[in-house]
Design a protein around this motif. Structure first.
Motif, short mmCIF file in Angstrom:
data_model
loop_
_atom_site.label_atom_id
_atom_site.label_comp_id
_atom_site.label_asym_id
_atom_site.label_seq_id
_atom_site.Cartn_x
_atom_site.Cartn_y
_atom_site.Cartn_z
N GLN A 1 -36.22 41.19 69.18
CA GLN A 1 -36.46 42.77 69.12
C GLN A 1 -35.03 43.13 69.89
OE1 GLN A 1 -38.74 44.93 71.96
NE2 GLN A 1 -39.71 45.93 70.12
N LEU A 2 -34.70 42.63 70.83
CA LEU A 2 -33.01 43.30 71.58
C LEU A 2 -32.11 42.96 70.38
CD1 LEU A 2 -34.08 42.33 75.33
CD2 LEU A 2 -33.95 44.42 74.13
N ALA A 3 -32.08 41.78 70.04
CA ALA A 3 -31.00 41.25 69.01
C ALA A 3 -30.92 42.33 67.76
CB ALA A 3 -31.17 39.95 68.51
N ARG A 4 -32.02 42.76 67.27
CA ARG A 4 -32.06 43.60 66.33
C ARG A 4 -31.49 45.21 66.77
NH1 ARG A 4 -36.79 40.86 64.63
NH2 ARG A 4 -37.91 42.36 65.95
N GLN A 5 -31.75 45.31 67.83
CA GLN A 5 -31.40 46.70 68.30
C GLN A 5 -29.75 46.64 68.60
OE1 GLN A 5 -33.48 47.55 71.92
NE2 GLN A 5 -35.55 47.69 70.87
N LEU A 6 -29.27 45.45 69.18
CA LEU A 6 -27.93 45.23 69.25
C LEU A 6 -27.23 45.09 68.20
CD1 LEU A 6 -25.33 44.35 71.02
CD2 LEU A 6 -26.21 41.72 70.64
N GLY A 7 -27.76 44.42 66.99
CA GLY A 7 -27.23 44.46 65.85
C GLY A 7 -27.00 45.73 65.06
N GLN B 1 -27.05 35.42 75.35
CA GLN B 1 -28.19 34.92 74.45
C GLN B 1 -28.53 35.90 73.34
OE1 GLN B 1 -29.40 31.97 74.24
NE2 GLN B 1 -31.47 32.33 73.16
N LEU B 2 -28.49 37.09 73.50
CA LEU B 2 -28.73 38.09 72.43
C LEU B 2 -27.66 38.03 71.63
CD1 LEU B 2 -29.75 41.36 74.56
CD2 LEU B 2 -31.08 39.52 73.56
N PHE B 3 -26.30 37.70 71.69
CA PHE B 3 -25.40 37.74 70.61
C PHE B 3 -25.70 36.48 69.96
CE2 PHE B 3 -21.16 36.09 69.53
CZ PHE B 3 -20.71 37.22 68.96
N VAL B 4 -25.97 35.49 70.48
CA VAL B 4 -26.21 34.08 69.63
C VAL B 4 -27.63 34.42 68.65
CG1 VAL B 4 -24.85 32.34 70.78
CG2 VAL B 4 -27.29 32.68 71.24
N GLN B 5 -28.33 35.08 69.19
CA GLN B 5 -29.57 35.40 68.61
C GLN B 5 -29.28 36.27 67.17
OE1 GLN B 5 -33.01 34.46 69.21
NE2 GLN B 5 -33.36 35.14 67.12
N LEU B 6 -28.29 37.18 67.66
CA LEU B 6 -28.01 38.43 66.55
C LEU B 6 -27.14 37.11 65.32
CD1 LEU B 6 -27.28 41.06 65.39
CD2 LEU B 6 -25.01 40.87 66.90
N LEU B 7 -26.36 36.44 65.86
CA LEU B 7 -25.56 35.64 64.91
C LEU B 7 -26.59 34.60 63.97
CD1 LEU B 7 -22.70 34.03 66.91
CD2 LEU B 7 -22.62 35.79 65.27
N SER B 8 -27.77 34.44 64.51
CA SER B 8 -28.85 33.61 63.68
C SER B 8 -29.95 34.54 63.00
CB SER B 8 -29.55 32.70 64.58
OG SER B 8 -30.50 33.27 65.68
N THR B 9 -29.74 35.99 62.92
CA THR B 9 -30.74 36.78 62.43
C THR B 9 -29.86 37.23 61.03
OG1 THR B 9 -31.04 37.82 64.32
CG2 THR B 9 -31.68 38.98 62.38
N PRO B 10 -30.57 36.80 59.87
CA PRO B 10 -29.90 37.06 58.39
C PRO B 10 -29.68 38.24 58.19
CG PRO B 10 -31.82 35.35 58.51
CD PRO B 10 -31.78 36.03 59.95
N PHE C 1 -28.00 40.57 59.84
CA PHE C 1 -26.76 40.84 60.49
C PHE C 1 -25.80 39.95 60.10
CE2 PHE C 1 -30.14 42.74 63.28
CZ PHE C 1 -29.94 44.23 62.91
N ASP C 2 -25.96 39.38 58.90
CA ASP C 2 -24.88 38.12 58.37
C ASP C 2 -23.44 38.83 58.06
OD1 ASP C 2 -26.41 36.18 58.84
OD2 ASP C 2 -27.03 35.73 56.80
N ASP C 3 -23.69 40.34 57.82
CA ASP C 3 -22.41 41.04 57.57
C ASP C 3 -21.67 41.36 58.76
OD1 ASP C 3 -24.84 43.01 58.10
OD2 ASP C 3 -23.33 44.36 57.82
N LEU C 4 -22.00 41.20 59.83
CA LEU C 4 -21.19 41.45 61.27
C LEU C 4 -20.26 40.20 61.38
CD1 LEU C 4 -23.84 43.22 63.30
CD2 LEU C 4 -22.43 44.26 61.83
N TRP D 1 -20.59 26.15 67.64
CA TRP D 1 -19.54 27.27 67.52
C TRP D 1 -18.59 27.06 66.24
CZ3 TRP D 1 -20.40 31.46 69.93
CH2 TRP D 1 -20.91 31.53 71.11
N THR D 2 -18.55 25.64 65.98
CA THR D 2 -17.69 25.29 64.80
C THR D 2 -18.19 25.90 63.47
OG1 THR D 2 -17.01 23.26 66.12
CG2 THR D 2 -16.76 23.29 63.44
N GLU D 3 -19.67 25.91 63.27
CA GLU D 3 -20.21 26.28 62.19
C GLU D 3 -19.89 27.74 61.97
OE1 GLU D 3 -24.59 26.37 60.00
OE2 GLU D 3 -24.38 25.73 62.34
N ARG D 4 -20.22 28.62 63.23
CA ARG D 4 -20.02 29.98 63.11
C ARG D 4 -18.51 30.30 62.98
NH1 ARG D 4 -24.73 31.06 62.30
NH2 ARG D 4 -26.26 30.84 63.74
#
Length: 332
Positions: free
Chosen positions: A120-126, A155-164, A166-169, A187-190
């Motif tokens: 929930q917090l990651a979506r708010q951040l995104g 942790q919220l940031f990596v949660q954001l990176l894994s939320t489809p 927000f893949d545009d960010l 990190w290499t994958e990101r």
């Protein structure tokens, strides 16, 4: 020469030590220079006065990068007071405008124990970042933002990176301090996906908080104590840093000063850290056995629930007593 050495020490230019044989005048490798005989002509170095040495200096033609804009995200159980100090010093550091978005998700405590709250917090951040990106583009800032993360904010940031959704960010350089991200995060994958450009982990040798994270906060690990094992990450260890040591005023000033660690990471090419004496080489990391982590987490949740219930009861009784006392005063 002193000027060139000083420039090399802060990463402005590259310094290389060149070895050559005093007999044949040919360049040799450092390993060969440690031997007694020249591998090319077979002559003994000592017979000609020893191996010749000289330093050469090379300017990095890639130059510096401009910091487009920055997002700073704090940890849990704090209001992130350091964000204001960082923003002020970043604004005074640069000779051009680089907006700083101070993101605050509120003072949370118990909800870090459950994954649904993370999402929930990651979506708010995104959502906030997407809005900020659109506003930046409307003002002709097209580059992705750099990010400074602390503790649970990482942790919220990596949660954001894994939320489809927000893949545009996309992001530029990422500094993680006091981080609770797992040391084995990929990190290499990101970076390969184009989600970010580079990552810098500022570790603290006296950070007592992050080793406990994997027991209570699901999906986390002691990144700030162990460093990131991914070769794409730049790890630096300060043995005197506690959980928020790098955000103390004097440390922020030192890290952002010309040639400081954060200044170099944000403005120069990451390769300037190759072979740097500040680099920290983390060992392989494995999380504690899952049943142990799960058991500790269950106990933690139960204790937190009991504390919350006791606190709520105490408040209720205090409110009741206040009402009773007010009524008594009025009767008198």
């Amino acid at each position: 020469m002193e000027f060139l050495d000083a420039a090399a020490n802060i990463g402005l230019i590259e310094r290389r030590e060149i070895f050559s044989c005093p007999a044949c005048n040919e360049a040799i490798e450092a390993e060969a220079a440690a031997e007694e005989l020249c591998p090319l002509c077979g002559e003994a170095f000592a017979d000609r006065g020893g191996v010749r040495r000289k330093f050469v200096y090379r300017l990095d033609i890639r130059g510096t990068r401009d910091i487009p804009w920055v997002i700073v995200i704090h940890g849990f159980n704090t209001h992130g007071e350091w964000q204001q100090d960082f923003s002020w010093r970043m604004g005074n550091k640069l000779k051009y405008s680089a907006p700083v978005l101070i993101y605050k998700y509120g003072l949370i405590r118990f909800s870090v124990l459950v994954r649904w709250r993370h999402r929930q917090l990651a979506r708010q951040l995104g959502t906030t970042i997407r809005s900020a990106v659109e506003y930046a583009r409307a003002n002709r800032i097209y580059e992705p933002p750099d990010v400074v993360l602390h503790s649970f904010g990482s942790q919220l940031f990596v949660q954001l990176l894994s939320t489809p959704e927000f893949d545009d960010l996309k992001f530029g350089r990422v500094i993680a301090a006091g981080t609770v991200i797992r040391p084995d995060y990929n990190w290499t994958e990101r970076i390969y996906q184009g989600r970010l450009e580079a990552v810098f982990c500022h570790c603290g040798g006296k950070d007592w908080a992050v080793p406990l994270a994997q027991y209570f906060i699901p999906g986390t690990g002691p990144g700030a104590r162990c460093g990131f094992t991914d070769n794409a990450a730049i790890n630096v260890m300060n043995e005197n840093y506690g959980h928020g040591g790098c955000f103390e005023l004097k440390e922020v000033e030192a890290n952002l000063a010309p040639g400081g660690l954060w200044d170099r990471f944000l403005r120069w090419h990451p390769s300037t850290f190759d072979g740097d004496a500040n680099l920290y080489r983390p060992r392989a990391w494995r999380p504690v056995w899952a049943p142990i982590r799960g058991g500790v987490r269950v106990v933690g949740v139960v204790l937190m629930a009991l504390i919350a219930a006791i606190a709520t009861t105490s408040i209720s009784w205090a409110w009741f007593e206040a009402i009773e006392w007010t009524g008594l005063v009025r009767l008198l």
